[in-house]
Design a protein around this motif. Structure first.
Motif, PDB file in Angstrom:
ATOM      1  N   ILE A  78      25.415 -16.724   1.847  1.00 34.70           N
ATOM      2  CA  ILE A  78      26.352 -15.598   1.954  1.00 34.70           C
ATOM      3  C   ILE A  78      26.909 -15.227   0.581  1.00 34.70           C
ATOM      4  O   ILE A  78      26.976 -14.049   0.220  1.00 34.70           O
ATOM      5  N   ILE A 115      21.704 -12.174   8.457  1.00 35.96           N
ATOM      6  CA  ILE A 115      23.119 -12.371   8.104  1.00 35.96           C
ATOM      7  C   ILE A 115      23.780 -10.996   8.165  1.00 35.96           C
ATOM      8  O   ILE A 115      23.391 -10.078   7.449  1.00 35.96           O
ATOM      9  N   GLU A 116      24.767 -10.862   9.047  1.00 38.28           N
ATOM     10  CA  GLU A 116      25.449  -9.569   9.201  1.00 38.28           C
ATOM     11  C   GLU A 116      26.352  -9.294   7.993  1.00 38.28           C
ATOM     12  O   GLU A 116      26.851 -10.228   7.356  1.00 38.28           O
ATOM     13  N   ASN A 132      29.426  -8.504   7.485  1.00 38.36           N
ATOM     14  CA  ASN A 132      30.769  -9.098   7.408  1.00 38.36           C
ATOM     15  C   ASN A 132      30.833 -10.510   7.977  1.00 38.36           C
ATOM     16  O   ASN A 132      31.917 -11.056   8.176  1.00 38.36           O
ATOM     17  N   GLU A 133      29.675 -11.101   8.224  1.00 34.69           N
ATOM     18  CA  GLU A 133      29.625 -12.455   8.801  1.00 34.69           C
ATOM     19  C   GLU A 133      30.147 -13.474   7.790  1.00 34.69           C
ATOM     20  O   GLU A 133      29.826 -13.403   6.608  1.00 34.69           O
ATOM     21  N   ASN A 134      30.972 -14.418   8.276  1.00 30.51           N
ATOM     22  CA  ASN A 134      31.440 -15.462   7.362  1.00 30.51           C
ATOM     23  C   ASN A 134      30.693 -16.776   7.610  1.00 30.51           C
ATOM     24  O   ASN A 134      29.853 -16.879   8.519  1.00 30.51           O
ATOM     25  N   LEU A 141      30.879 -18.336  11.251  1.00 29.62           N
ATOM     26  CA  LEU A 141      30.045 -17.670  12.260  1.00 29.62           C
ATOM     27  C   LEU A 141      28.572 -17.985  12.040  1.00 29.62           C
ATOM     28  O   LEU A 141      27.828 -18.252  12.985  1.00 29.62           O
ATOM     29  N   LEU A 142      28.147 -17.975  10.772  1.00 29.52           N
ATOM     30  CA  LEU A 142      26.742 -18.271  10.469  1.00 29.52           C
ATOM     31  C   LEU A 142      26.409 -19.729  10.779  1.00 29.52           C
ATOM     32  O   LEU A 142      25.318 -20.028  11.271  1.00 29.52           O
ATOM     33  N   LYS A 196      25.673 -19.934  14.437  1.00 26.37           N
ATOM     34  CA  LYS A 196      24.398 -19.283  14.737  1.00 26.37           C
ATOM     35  C   LYS A 196      23.230 -20.199  14.340  1.00 26.37           C
ATOM     36  O   LYS A 196      22.259 -20.336  15.082  1.00 26.37           O
ATOM     37  N   ARG A 248      33.873 -14.392   2.122  1.00 28.84           N
ATOM     38  CA  ARG A 248      33.317 -14.674   3.452  1.00 28.84           C
ATOM     39  C   ARG A 248      32.397 -15.900   3.428  1.00 28.84           C
ATOM     40  O   ARG A 248      32.295 -16.629   4.414  1.00 28.84           O
ATOM     41  N   GLU A 253      39.773 -13.612   4.491  1.00 37.93           N
ATOM     42  CA  GLU A 253      39.110 -12.400   4.995  1.00 37.93           C
ATOM     43  C   GLU A 253      39.576 -11.209   4.171  1.00 37.93           C
ATOM     44  O   GLU A 253      40.757 -11.101   3.820  1.00 37.93           O
TER      45      GLU A 253
END
Length: 315
Positions: free
Chosen positions: A126, A157-158, A160-162, A165-166, A169, A228, A253
């Motif tokens: 990220i 990886i989206e 705004n994904e932090n 969250l990753l 996943k 993030r 954030e």
């Protein structure tokens, strides 16, 4: 087809998700190896690893060596009579350990190897602005994350994904890939791919205070990725200064505001509801922040009790 007798080695929450999936798929786990107990926090209370807590709850044989070459540990490990070892987020194993089982020892790593070998692959993917990452299983050899690869799967990886969250996943994806890897080994239907080094390979360096500090001179996108990539743990940080006072703050954030301005880099601009920091290509609006001695909170909550003068800067 050879029935698997598995020793599982791991320490954090990420490893628990994988171990749970192995057990739920009716594989026999004959033992679990995890980190020794450590005192943690202000009270220095003894803290169990996430894997130890899971192992106790499920009545699994548990080993907690401080030295992986210790003869007593090696004897106990050998006596479990495993034919395969699965390693997830543990530590570097000596050859006497990884060579012990007949079918070998494989590791699940949370990156698309050979990229992001090392301690913090989820964070660095990220931080470096990657748009995809994944997981890889590989047979362990005498170096870190360099062995012959068995399976890998990728995931987006989206924007705004932090890291939190990753992490979740990749734990789910990793569980799938470990089960597929076990099935291939069980059926003796395994084909491996050698890792090839090149100068483009990116490394997942250990996180420390220095590489978690925000450099406000960098472009907004790089600052946003750092925040993030380090959220919720260990968190990006910087210093806020105002009228001769200084605070070490954590930022969890933020969002980018692309806007031309004439403010000096690092200048803090605040209203009753928002905090922005001027950067060279716009602003970083801080959404979630933690001041020393306070809990993590939304910026507007902090502004109920904290105000900034026109001399306030982030550095």
């Amino acid at each position: 087809m050879e029935k698997l007798r598995i020793v599982f080695m791991g320490t954090p929450e990420f490893a628990v998700g994988i171990l749970d999936t192995i057990i739920n798929n009716n594989y026999e786990v004959v033992g679990v190896v995890t980190a020794a107990d450590k005192p943690a926090g202000r009270g220095q209370k003894i803290k169990y690893s996430a894997v130890k807590e899971f192992a106790i709850k499920h009545n699994l044989n548990l080993l907690q060596p401080t030295n992986l070459k210790d003869e007593t540990f090696l004897f106990e490990l050998q006596s479990l009579n495993a034919n395969l070892q699965v390693v997830v987020a543990f530590r570097m194993l000596p050859e006497v350990v990884w060579k012990m089982p007949k079918l070998g020892t494989f590791n699940l790593h949370a990156s698309l190897l050979p990229n992001y070998r090392g301690a913090a692959p989820i964070n660095w993917a990220i931080i470096n602005g990657e748009t995809k990452t994944g997981v890889t299983t590989f047979f362990i050899d005498d170096k870190i994350d360099t062995g012959a690869m068995i399976l890998s799967k990728e995931v987006e990886i989206e924007p705004n994904e932090n890291a939190g969250l990753l992490h979740n996943k990749l734990m789910l994806l990793g569980s799938e890939v470990v089960i597929e890897t076990l099935s291939l080994i069980e059926k003796q239907n395994i084909e491996t791919t050698k890792q090839h080094d090149n100068s483009e390979i990116k490394t997942a360096y250990k996180l420390n205070r220095e590489n978690c500090k925000i450099d406000w001179q960098k472009p907004a996108s790089e600052i946003h990725n750092l925040i993030r990539g380090l959220s919720p743990y260990p968190s990006a940080w910087c210093l806020f200064t105002d009228n001769g006072e200084e605070w070490n703050v954590k930022i969890y954030e933020a969002m980018i505001i692309s806007e031309k301005h004439d403010y000096a880099i690092g200048k803090i601009i605040s209203t009753k509801k928002e905090i922005k920091v001027a950067v060279k290509d716009g602003f970083i609006q801080i959404l979630t922040i933690q001041y020393p001695g306070k809990k993590k909170m939304q910026a507007f909550e902090l502004l109920n009790g904290v105000s900034f003068s026109d001399k306030a800067y982030a550095q």
